[in-house]
Design a protein around this motif. Structure first.
Motif, PDB file in Angstrom:
ATOM      1  N   THR A 120     -14.097 -32.647  20.156  1.00  0.00           N
ATOM      2  CA  THR A 120     -12.987 -31.916  20.773  1.00  0.00           C
ATOM      3  C   THR A 120     -11.811 -31.721  19.827  1.00  0.00           C
ATOM      4  O   THR A 120     -11.163 -30.687  19.850  1.00  0.00           O
ATOM      5  CB  THR A 120     -12.500 -32.677  22.025  1.00  0.00           C
ATOM      6  N   GLN A 163     -22.409 -36.922  24.126  1.00  0.00           N
ATOM      7  CA  GLN A 163     -22.540 -38.206  24.838  1.00  0.00           C
ATOM      8  C   GLN A 163     -24.007 -38.618  24.999  1.00  0.00           C
ATOM      9  O   GLN A 163     -24.344 -39.795  24.923  1.00  0.00           O
ATOM     10  CB  GLN A 163     -21.839 -38.144  26.194  1.00  0.00           C
ATOM     11  N   THR A 210     -11.918 -39.136  22.485  1.00  0.00           N
ATOM     12  CA  THR A 210     -10.837 -38.447  23.191  1.00  0.00           C
ATOM     13  C   THR A 210     -10.856 -38.874  24.658  1.00  0.00           C
ATOM     14  O   THR A 210      -9.856 -39.308  25.229  1.00  0.00           O
ATOM     15  CB  THR A 210     -11.065 -36.920  23.117  1.00  0.00           C
ATOM     16  N   GLU A 226     -19.753 -28.706  27.662  1.00  0.00           N
ATOM     17  CA  GLU A 226     -19.120 -27.892  28.713  1.00  0.00           C
ATOM     18  C   GLU A 226     -18.210 -26.772  28.197  1.00  0.00           C
ATOM     19  O   GLU A 226     -18.021 -25.760  28.865  1.00  0.00           O
ATOM     20  CB  GLU A 226     -18.290 -28.753  29.706  1.00  0.00           C
ATOM     21  N   TYR A 247     -14.336 -29.108  35.281  1.00  0.00           N
ATOM     22  CA  TYR A 247     -14.807 -29.706  34.027  1.00  0.00           C
ATOM     23  C   TYR A 247     -16.006 -28.923  33.444  1.00  0.00           C
ATOM     24  O   TYR A 247     -16.111 -28.738  32.236  1.00  0.00           O
ATOM     25  CB  TYR A 247     -15.183 -31.144  34.364  1.00  0.00           C
ATOM     26  N   ASN A 265     -22.483 -32.098  20.058  1.00  0.00           N
ATOM     27  CA  ASN A 265     -21.303 -31.269  20.294  1.00  0.00           C
ATOM     28  C   ASN A 265     -20.533 -31.700  21.524  1.00  0.00           C
ATOM     29  O   ASN A 265     -21.105 -32.262  22.463  1.00  0.00           O
ATOM     30  CB  ASN A 265     -21.755 -29.814  20.481  1.00  0.00           C
ATOM     31  N   GLN A 266     -19.205 -31.392  21.490  1.00  0.00           N
ATOM     32  CA  GLN A 266     -18.412 -31.491  22.718  1.00  0.00           C
ATOM     33  C   GLN A 266     -19.120 -30.612  23.750  1.00  0.00           C
ATOM     34  O   GLN A 266     -19.554 -29.501  23.443  1.00  0.00           O
ATOM     35  CB  GLN A 266     -16.985 -31.001  22.481  1.00  0.00           C
TER      36      GLN A 266
HETATM   37  O1  LIG Z   1     -15.267 -34.507  21.926  1.00  0.00           O
HETATM   38  P1  LIG Z   1     -15.654 -35.783  22.561  1.00  0.00           P
HETATM   39  O2  LIG Z   1     -16.486 -36.620  21.644  1.00  0.00           O
HETATM   40  O3  LIG Z   1     -14.539 -36.532  23.164  1.00  0.00           O
HETATM   41  O4  LIG Z   1     -16.658 -35.423  23.782  1.00  0.00           O
HETATM   42  C1  LIG Z   1     -16.327 -34.511  24.752  1.00  0.00           C
HETATM   43  C2  LIG Z   1     -17.383 -34.504  25.845  1.00  0.00           C
HETATM   44  O5  LIG Z   1     -18.611 -34.036  25.414  1.00  0.00           O
HETATM   45  C3  LIG Z   1     -16.896 -33.733  27.034  1.00  0.00           C
HETATM   46  O6  LIG Z   1     -17.817 -33.809  28.082  1.00  0.00           O
END
Ligand SMILES: O=P(O)(O)OC[C@H](O)CO
Ligand SMILES: Nc1ncnc2c1ncn2[C@@H]1O[C@H](COP(=O)(O)OP(=O)(O)O)[C@@H](O)[C@H]1O
Length: 498
Positions: A12, A242, A263, A83, A134, A80-81
């Motif tokens: 993110t 995740q 984050t 959504e 979300y 990847n982040q």
């Molecule tokens: O960017 P991160 O590692 O905090 O992950 C973000 C998640 O995938 C959001 O669902």
């Protein structure tokens, strides 16, 4: 010639590229932060080209820094982040607007309306998700309805939708795909049939021509074009960050749990080969799909984890770097009765309140920056403790430990307080870049770099174990106080018209 897997971890707040060797050890790392856009309260956007450029730049940088040639890279894995929603023109590859980030709450009222129409159950039974802003579905709907001409162009088949994995794969090799773990976060994908769900596409008004092809999390999907690294490199692993971290933490068996302190905080429990059913407002989701077999997970998502510490740094200015928070928090013996509920972007699991807002309660004239810092760190642990409590109610298997990773897992004070609240050991592995490692493992398994999941699990090593030390009475008292603080934060920003 030594061979490596290149993992791209598009997060993110930053893009990272990591080279892993055959032992699953980090050989080299490169990282770049990129701009965040907050055009209105509750809105969070990324420029799709910033995502791509920062990711490509650090992938090239890690190879250069390490003196590793493209020939030495057996394959690429992407995490990847999740959504975060992008739409681009199929022909030109140009994004039609900024990406709407997972933290963005602009579609909360659209979700309220659908909930009012009784659609939450349909959504949950098909996707395993809460009907919440979300996820991608209402973000995609918003883009189609607000970017001039987008809906007409989508109906003509000119546009492509994707989460960040799709976007990166499209830029790297021109294919339009997503893996099953990312698809499961769109709120358009049926986790039972493992296909896009026609009823949900109708519900959200999404033309099917926008959708990517859903592929396995481990398997060759194409090769990065020669122009990027001077040689074509196979792309063979894709997973939401995740789920990738769950794989990288070797939580391959039912009941194993990891929590990532980035984050946000994301706790995932391996749920076996069937979708779990949550009665406690957790998410049932796809872990990964390998060789036609799908492993599922139960997930609790907390929106503000380490980002709470970033707020101490950027919003309050009481620390200069995130790492300083531990010393400041330890400058006081406890939080002095202060509780900070970091509902800056609403609350995720298990509350799902998009209108909750950040709240500090219990301050007195004696409250100092130390108490606020301590309360901020403790808040990360309280939120995660609520997740494990819900998980233990949902799952009919006992949790014996929680494997921790992510940037804030470096904080020993947080890890100890977490073990105290969870009443199970919290274990930090030697390799804490588990998100990238999971993506590397998924790619490497498909390419024969590693042969089996057992071989991978055997590479996982403990760095430090945090044992619970707090009495149950003290823990229960603190959790009860936390629950009261959360009540103060809830519903704060309900629209005036409601
Ligand atoms: O960017 P991160 O590692 O905090 O992950 C973000 C998640 O995938 C959001 O669902
Ligand atoms: N010592 C620390 N204590 C608490 N939080 C920390 C510490 N060091 C870093 N963080 C937090 O960890 C987060 C970065 O973790 P990272 O896993 O890189 O996140 P992401 O992948 O979500 O961008 C930041 O929000 C930062 O504030």
């Amino acid at each position: 010639m030594q061979q490596y897997i290149l993992a791209l971890d598009q997060g993110t707040t930053s893009s990272r590229a990591i080279l892993f060797d055959r032992q699953g050890q980090v050989h080299a790392t490169a990282q770049r932060e990129y701009p965040q856009h907050f055009p209105q309260p509750g809105w969070v956007e990324h420029d799709a080209l910033d995502i791509w450029n920062s990711q490509l730049a650090c992938a090239r940088e890690v190879l250069r820094q390490a003196g590793v040639s493209a020939e030495q890279v057996t394959g690429i894995g992407i995490a990847n982040q999740r959504e975060t929603t992008l739409v681009w023109d199929r022909a030109s590859g140009a994004p039609i607007g900024r990406a709407i980030v997972w933290q963005d709450r602009r579609t909360a009222e659209a979700c309220d309306r659908l909930r009012g129409e009784g659609k939450a159950e349909l959504v949950q039974s098909r996707t395993g998700l809460e009907l919440d802003a979300y996820f991608s579905a209402t973000k995609l709907q918003w883009l189609l309805d607000h970017v001039p001409g987008a809906r007409v162009r989508a109906e003509r088949g000119e546009l492509a939708f994707g989460t960040v994995d799709s976007w990166l794969v499209f830029k790297l090799c021109g294919r339009h795909v997503t893996d099953a773990s990312n698809a499961a976060r769109t709120m358009l994908f049926n986790i039972h049939t493992m296909r896009w769900d026609e009823d949900l596409l109708d519900l959200f008004g999404i033309p099917p021509s926008l959708l990517p092809e859903v592929v396995a999390s481990s398997g060759a999907v194409g090769a990065a074009d020669e122009q990027w690294f001077g040689r074509r490199i196979p792309i063979a692993g894709i997973a939401g960050d995740q789920q990738a971290a769950t794989f990288g933490q070797a939580c391959h068996r039912r009941g194993m749990v990891k929590n990532t302190y980035g984050t946000g905080c994301f706790m995932l429990m391996h749920a076996g080969e069937r979708p779990a059913v949550s009665h406690n407002r957790l998410l049932s989701t796809v872990g990964w799909k390998i060789d036609g077999r799908t492993d599922y997970a139960l997930e609790g998502s907390v929106f503000m984890g380490g980002a709470t510490v970033q707020w101490l740094r950027d919003g309050l200015g009481i620390i200069r770097q995130s790492g300083e928070v531990e010393a400041l928090a330890l400058s006081v013996p406890d939080s002095g009765g202060v509780m900070l509920v970091p509902a800056f972007v609403g609350l995720g699991a298990p509350h799902w309140d998009p209108y909750a807002r950040g709240t500090i309660v219990g301050m007195t004239r004696g409250t100092t920056a130390g108490h606020i810092a301590r309360a901020a760190v403790e808040a990360i642990a309280y939120q995660s403790a609520e997740l494990l409590a819900a998980m233990q109610k949902d799952a009919d298997c006992a949790v014996s430990e929680v494997r921790a990773d992510g940037g804030a897992a470096r904080n020993d004070m947080l890890m100890q307080f977490q073990a105290d609240l969870l009443k199970v050991p919290v274990i930090r592995p030697q390799v804490t870049e588990t998100t990238a490692l999971g993506a590397a493992y998924l790619a490497g398994l498909a390419l024969g770099f590693w042969r089996t999941q057992e071989e991978i699990a055997a590479q996982w090593r403990v760095e430090r174990r945090f044992e619970p030390q707090m009495t149950s009475a003290r823990r229960d008292e603190l959790m009860a106080r936390w629950a009261r603080a959360v009540e103060h934060a809830k519903s704060w920003a309900v629209p005036e018209s409601a």
